[in-house]
Design an enzyme around this catalytic site. Structure first.
Site, PDB file in Angstrom:
ATOM      1  N   GLY A  68       0.793  -1.222   0.000  1.00  0.00           N
ATOM      2  CA  GLY A  68       0.000   0.000   0.000  1.00  0.00           C
ATOM      3  C   GLY A  68       0.825   1.272   0.000  1.00  0.00           C
ATOM      4  N   HIS A 135     -14.263  11.253 -16.060  1.00  0.00           N
ATOM      5  CA  HIS A 135     -13.719  11.474 -17.399  1.00  0.00           C
ATOM      6  C   HIS A 135     -12.511  12.408 -17.381  1.00  0.00           C
ATOM      7  CE1 HIS A 135     -15.267  15.620 -17.748  1.00  0.00           C
ATOM      8  NE2 HIS A 135     -16.256  15.168 -16.991  1.00  0.00           N
ATOM      9  N   HIS A 144      -2.542   6.186  -5.117  1.00  0.00           N
ATOM     10  CA  HIS A 144      -3.516   5.350  -4.407  1.00  0.00           C
ATOM     11  C   HIS A 144      -4.775   6.180  -4.183  1.00  0.00           C
ATOM     12  CE1 HIS A 144      -4.382   2.571  -0.683  1.00  0.00           C
ATOM     13  NE2 HIS A 144      -5.426   2.692  -1.487  1.00  0.00           N
ATOM     14  N   ILE A 165      -9.568   7.871   2.211  1.00  0.00           N
ATOM     15  CA  ILE A 165     -10.882   7.240   2.167  1.00  0.00           C
ATOM     16  C   ILE A 165     -11.980   8.307   2.247  1.00  0.00           C
ATOM     17  CG2 ILE A 165     -10.937   6.840   4.680  1.00  0.00           C
ATOM     18  CD1 ILE A 165     -12.318   4.134   4.013  1.00  0.00           C
TER      19      ILE A 165
END
Length: 208
Positions: A68, A135, A144, A165
């Site tokens: 990660g 887009h 990430h 998050i």
């Protein structure tokens, strides 16, 4: 039998392995630098470390780095690329990726992700569960995007940045390289390189 090697045997690796099986990889082995102290990762076996993986590359049809931490992931991808490892990308069948988008080598795209038309995802990216990249977004190397994060149209994200998050980025915003956008933050203006931004609207919390 399609054989996949995964370098990195933590929780993120479990999701990578599960995604790989959903993509039709029939046999998955983990490699981790904690081996031989670590011999399992959930339902899967840890069979060696980075050096052993490099020795055994001919045994595998594909290799993915499941680490990660963006900088460490990039270093491992670079090391494997130098020795000719068969690096692959994984896109979960429950992800929705436009045929007009591109996904860079060594990236993973998990279930529930949406990537829309003309988005460009750089190599080594993690598009984590349920995030969306709209887009014309352009993501650099080893970015990430965390679960539930939202990038509106035309966003640019620099190399090694992390979108936390549930974070949101307004359309046409530029996020610099080495940036952390904190959990739940809302970026409504450009973000310079090498900073952490938090809050609504997102503001610089510290510089690295």
């Amino acid at each position: 039998m399609k054989r996949l090697a995964i370098l990195g045997a933590g929780g993120h690796g479990k999701v990578v392995a599960d995604t790989a099986e959903c993509c039709g990889w029939e046999h998955v082995d983990f490699f981790a630098d904690g081996w031989p102290a670590q011999t399992t990762n959930g339902s899967w076996s840890v069979v060696g470390d980075t050096s052993l993986l490099i020795e055994q590359l001919s045994h595998y049809d594909g290799v993915v780095v499941a680490i990660g931490h963006n900088s460490i992931r990039k270093a491992k991808l670079d090391e494997l690329a130098r020795v000719g490892a068969p690096l692959v990308s994984l896109v979960h069948p429950a992800a929705t990726v436009s045929r007009r988008a591109s996904i860079g080598l060594g990236s993973v795209v998990f279930a529930g992700v949406v990537v829309n038309a003309d988005a460009v995802i750089g190599p080594g990216a993690i598009l984590n569960t349920g995030c969306s990249v709209d887009h014309d977004c352009v993501l650099g190397e080893c970015v990430h995007v965390s679960p539930g994060a939202r990038l509106a149209g035309g966003v640019r994200v620099g190399n090694l940045s992390w979108i936390g998050i549930g974070a949101s980025v307004r359309q046409l915003i530029r996020i610099g390289a080495g940036v952390t956008v904190g959990a739940g933050a809302v970026a409504v203006s450009d973000v310079e390189d090498s900073v952490t931004v938090l809050g609504v609207p997102a503001k610089v919390f510290f510089r690295t």
